[in-house]
Motif scaffolding. Structure first.
Motif, PDB file in Angstrom:
ATOM      1  N   LEU A  46       0.834  -1.212   0.000  1.00 28.42           N
ATOM      2  CA  LEU A  46       0.000   0.000   0.000  1.00 28.42           C
ATOM      3  C   LEU A  46       0.867   1.260   0.000  1.00 28.42           C
ATOM      4  O   LEU A  46       0.582   2.220  -0.721  1.00 28.42           O
ATOM      5  CB  LEU A  46      -0.928   0.010   1.209  1.00 28.42           C
ATOM      6  N   LEU A  47       1.906   1.269   0.825  1.00 28.78           N
ATOM      7  CA  LEU A  47       2.810   2.413   0.884  1.00 28.78           C
ATOM      8  C   LEU A  47       3.406   2.693  -0.491  1.00 28.78           C
ATOM      9  O   LEU A  47       3.416   3.832  -0.958  1.00 28.78           O
ATOM     10  CB  LEU A  47       3.924   2.158   1.899  1.00 28.78           C
ATOM     11  N   GLN A  48       3.866   1.655  -1.144  1.00 28.09           N
ATOM     12  CA  GLN A  48       4.481   1.827  -2.458  1.00 28.09           C
ATOM     13  C   GLN A  48       3.457   2.296  -3.491  1.00 28.09           C
ATOM     14  O   GLN A  48       3.716   3.226  -4.262  1.00 28.09           O
ATOM     15  CB  GLN A  48       5.105   0.509  -2.907  1.00 28.09           C
ATOM     16  N   ARG A  49       2.297   1.693  -3.483  1.00 26.43           N
ATOM     17  CA  ARG A  49       1.286   2.022  -4.490  1.00 26.43           C
ATOM     18  C   ARG A  49       0.677   3.410  -4.263  1.00 26.43           C
ATOM     19  O   ARG A  49       0.495   4.182  -5.199  1.00 26.43           O
ATOM     20  CB  ARG A  49       0.178   0.961  -4.468  1.00 26.43           C
ATOM     21  N   GLU A  50       0.367   3.748  -3.013  1.00 32.76           N
ATOM     22  CA  GLU A  50      -0.338   5.000  -2.726  1.00 32.76           C
ATOM     23  C   GLU A  50       0.583   6.200  -2.569  1.00 32.76           C
ATOM     24  O   GLU A  50       0.142   7.332  -2.726  1.00 32.76           O
ATOM     25  CB  GLU A  50      -1.172   4.841  -1.462  1.00 32.76           C
ATOM     26  N   ARG A  51       1.841   5.968  -2.241  1.00 34.52           N
ATOM     27  CA  ARG A  51       2.687   7.105  -1.918  1.00 34.52           C
ATOM     28  C   ARG A  51       3.959   7.181  -2.757  1.00 34.52           C
ATOM     29  O   ARG A  51       4.202   8.162  -3.434  1.00 34.52           O
ATOM     30  CB  ARG A  51       3.040   7.015  -0.431  1.00 34.52           C
ATOM     31  N   SER A  68       6.909   9.000   7.072  1.00 31.44           N
ATOM     32  CA  SER A  68       6.424   9.254   8.433  1.00 31.44           C
ATOM     33  C   SER A  68       5.050   9.895   8.415  1.00 31.44           C
ATOM     34  O   SER A  68       4.166   9.543   9.195  1.00 31.44           O
ATOM     35  CB  SER A  68       7.390  10.156   9.191  1.00 31.44           C
ATOM     36  N   ASP A  69       4.847  10.827   7.495  1.00 32.06           N
ATOM     37  CA  ASP A  69       3.544  11.467   7.346  1.00 32.06           C
ATOM     38  C   ASP A  69       2.484  10.451   6.924  1.00 32.06           C
ATOM     39  O   ASP A  69       1.351  10.482   7.410  1.00 32.06           O
ATOM     40  CB  ASP A  69       3.641  12.597   6.311  1.00 32.06           C
ATOM     41  N   TYR A  70       2.852   9.549   6.042  1.00 32.95           N
ATOM     42  CA  TYR A  70       1.920   8.526   5.569  1.00 32.95           C
ATOM     43  C   TYR A  70       1.479   7.615   6.721  1.00 32.95           C
ATOM     44  O   TYR A  70       0.312   7.273   6.851  1.00 32.95           O
ATOM     45  CB  TYR A  70       2.570   7.694   4.466  1.00 32.95           C
TER      46      TYR A  70
END
Length: 71
Positions: A46-51, A68-70
């Motif tokens: 999710l981190l990679q795809r969304e951010r 960190s914000d994510y």
């Protein structure tokens, strides 16, 4: 919090004390049992795809602040 790591990697006293200091519980399963990593793998996907794939970063500090914000 649970960590999944093979036994041989966390057998030293220093590493065991690290786990105790941070109230981490060592979780070791059979080889090939993918369920232990499912939560972490889902988070990083999710981190990679969304951010990460949607931005261009100038330096590692910016990456760290954004992740960190994510979280």
């Amino acid at each position: 919090m649970y960590i999944s790591i093979r036994e041989c990697q966390f057998s030293s006293y220093d590493k065991q004390n690290f786990l105790l200091d941070y109230r981490l519980v060592l979780s070791i399963s059979r080889r090939g049992n993918y369920h232990d990593n499912a939560i972490a793998e889902n988070f990083f996907q999710l981190l990679q795809r969304e951010r990460i794939k949607r931005k261009t970063y100038l330096d590692w500090e910016e990456v760290g602040r954004d992740i960190s914000d994510y979280m």
